[in-house]
Write a protein that holds these residues in place. Structure first.
Motif, PDB file in Angstrom:
ATOM      1  N   GLU A  42      62.568   8.062  68.102  1.00 43.19           N
ATOM      2  CA  GLU A  42      63.640   8.426  68.682  1.00 43.19           C
ATOM      3  C   GLU A  42      64.737   7.329  67.641  1.00 43.19           C
ATOM      4  N   ARG A  43      64.595   6.159  66.728  1.00 44.83           N
ATOM      5  CA  ARG A  43      65.251   5.530  66.204  1.00 44.83           C
ATOM      6  C   ARG A  43      65.614   6.514  65.046  1.00 44.83           C
ATOM      7  N   SER A  44      64.451   6.995  64.491  1.00 36.26           N
ATOM      8  CA  SER A  44      64.515   7.767  62.996  1.00 36.26           C
ATOM      9  C   SER A  44      65.607   9.206  63.754  1.00 36.26           C
TER      10      SER A  44
ATOM     11  N   LEU B 250      71.423  11.873  62.665  1.00 39.86           N
ATOM     12  CA  LEU B 250      72.567  12.484  63.362  1.00 39.86           C
ATOM     13  C   LEU B 250      73.421  10.979  63.339  1.00 39.86           C
ATOM     14  N   ALA B 251      73.227   9.407  62.864  1.00 42.66           N
ATOM     15  CA  ALA B 251      74.476   8.885  62.058  1.00 42.66           C
ATOM     16  C   ALA B 251      74.819   9.307  60.963  1.00 42.66           C
ATOM     17  N   LEU B 252      73.858   9.657  59.563  1.00 38.47           N
ATOM     18  CA  LEU B 252      74.163  10.453  58.312  1.00 38.47           C
ATOM     19  C   LEU B 252      74.874  11.705  58.600  1.00 38.47           C
TER      20      LEU B 252
ATOM     21  N   ILE C  94      77.903  12.994  69.431  1.00 38.81           N
ATOM     22  CA  ILE C  94      77.543  12.119  70.715  1.00 38.81           C
ATOM     23  C   ILE C  94      77.006  12.584  71.292  1.00 38.81           C
ATOM     24  N   ASN C  95      77.639  13.388  71.919  1.00 38.48           N
ATOM     25  CA  ASN C  95      77.243  13.635  73.017  1.00 38.48           C
ATOM     26  C   ASN C  95      75.317  14.773  72.603  1.00 38.48           C
TER      27      ASN C  95
END
Length: 89
Positions: A8-10, A15-17, A65-66
């Motif tokens: 999940e962190r990966s 997603l942030a990238l 984000i959604n």
């Protein structure tokens, strides 16, 4: 840390990238335009274009984000994979 939490962190980092890189390119393109023009006389048309670009980028960020919150790999209560993720694995 559980394997599911690492996954999940990966996914959240990716997603942030996906959110950050287009915004950086957009800021770079706007700065390039301003310096290429070499005159800092901003016309009303330029302001309109910047406002549209700002609206589109904010909408894009909220959409991603959604998307990130709705497509999670883990169950919030147990911390393990949810049913859909487990069936994919």
């Amino acid at each position: 840390m559980l394997y599911s939490e690492k996954q999940e962190r990966s996914r959240r980092f990716q997603l942030a990238l996906r959110m950050g890189i287009p915004i950086l390119f957009l800021i770079g393109a706007v700065l390039f335009y301003l310096f290429w023009k070499s005159q800092f006389n901003i016309t009303p048309v330029d302001l309109m274009v910047f406002a549209v670009i700002l609206f589109i980028s904010v909408y894009f960020l909220f959409f991603l984000i959604n998307l990130g919150q709705s497509e999670t790999y883990i169950d919030r209560i147990t911390g393990a994979f949810n049913r859909d993720s487990l069936l994919k694995i």
